[in-house]
Design a protein around this motif. Structure first.
Motif, mmCIF file in Angstrom:
data_model
loop_
_atom_site.group_PDB
_atom_site.id
_atom_site.type_symbol
_atom_site.label_atom_id
_atom_site.label_comp_id
_atom_site.label_asym_id
_atom_site.label_seq_id
_atom_site.Cartn_x
_atom_site.Cartn_y
_atom_site.Cartn_z
ATOM 1 N N SER A 46 0.808 -1.298 0.123
ATOM 2 C CA SER A 46 -0.611 -0.243 -0.002
ATOM 3 C C SER A 46 0.919 1.054 -0.098
ATOM 4 N N ASP A 47 1.565 1.041 0.504
ATOM 5 C CA ASP A 47 3.305 2.323 0.457
ATOM 6 C C ASP A 47 3.314 2.828 -0.029
ATOM 7 N N ASN A 93 2.700 1.044 -3.431
ATOM 8 C CA ASN A 93 1.307 2.419 -4.473
ATOM 9 C C ASN A 93 0.678 3.382 -4.700
ATOM 10 N N SER A 94 1.195 3.869 -2.944
ATOM 11 C CA SER A 94 0.825 5.600 -2.777
ATOM 12 C C SER A 94 1.793 6.040 -2.608
ATOM 13 N N ALA A 95 3.409 5.734 -2.728
ATOM 14 C CA ALA A 95 4.698 6.719 -2.486
ATOM 15 C C ALA A 95 4.597 7.580 -4.120
ATOM 16 N N PRO A 96 4.588 8.126 -4.251
ATOM 17 C CA PRO A 96 5.377 9.033 -5.162
ATOM 18 C C PRO A 96 6.549 8.778 -6.152
ATOM 19 N N SER A 97 6.037 8.655 -7.972
ATOM 20 C CA SER A 97 6.642 7.883 -8.600
ATOM 21 C C SER A 97 7.921 8.115 -8.041
ATOM 22 N N ALA A 126 8.683 5.106 -5.655
ATOM 23 C CA ALA A 126 8.742 4.583 -5.978
ATOM 24 C C ALA A 126 9.763 3.735 -6.836
ATOM 25 N N ARG A 156 1.232 0.812 -11.012
ATOM 26 C CA ARG A 156 0.587 0.674 -10.005
ATOM 27 C C ARG A 156 -0.133 0.994 -10.325
ATOM 28 N N PRO A 157 -1.574 1.052 -9.359
ATOM 29 C CA PRO A 157 -1.557 0.528 -8.075
ATOM 30 C C PRO A 157 -1.567 -1.569 -8.372
#
Length: 164
Positions: free
Chosen positions: A4-5, A7-11, A14, A35-36
């Protein structure tokens, strides 16, 4: 990192997270842009699908971060920590160590790159056997073997870094 982190992290975050798995920007971008992911298995499957067509230049770039087999990576980078963990089972006798050093030199002279093999789950004698066998390859035959080994390493690393 939890899925989940990731998936939601800034590009950029990530992408930085994926870099130690394999420094292949095109692969990293393909994973980040998809993503996600619903599940960890989906992430790993996409990462595997994105890896098969690596070019020789991409392989050479990624190999810059890999120490010689049998040598302990120095430094505190994520790549070095992963490498030390992967090679932790490669304890060997003095004779095997000498043969690995000599084989590494011969391989590098022949192919112009570090010998790469997925060390995780292999002992030193098994790695030496693979090294000696691969020294019989032509550069054209060896390149897909290197690509496959890098894919295996990248996927093992990713699997170890992402939790559900």
């Amino acid at each position: 990192m939890r899925l989940s982190d990731f998936n939601s992290a800034p590009s950029t975050a990530a992408a930085a997270f994926l870099g130690p798995c394999a420094d292949v920007p095109r692969w990293i971008t393909a994973i980040v842009e998809a993503r996600p992911y619903a599940t960890r298995a989906d992430l790993l499957a996409h990462a595997a699908d994105a890896a098969p067509a690596w070019t020789e230049a991409e392989l050479d770039r990624a190999l810059q971060h890999h120490p010689r087999i049998g040598e302990r990576a120095q430094g505190a980078s994520a790549e070095n920590e992963l490498s030390r963990r992967e090679q932790s089972g490669v304890d060997n006798s003095a004779d095997t160590a000498e043969q690995l050093v000599a084989g590494n030199r011969e391989y590098e002279a022949k192919f112009g790159r570090v010998f790469l093999i997925r060390a995780a789950g292999r002992n030193a004698e098994e790695i030496l056997t693979h090294l000696q066998s691969r020294l019989n390859h032509t550069p054209e035959n060896e390149l897909p073997v290197v690509a496959e080994q890098l894919r295996e390493i990248a996927l093992i690393r990713l699997e170890g870094l992402v939790t559900s």
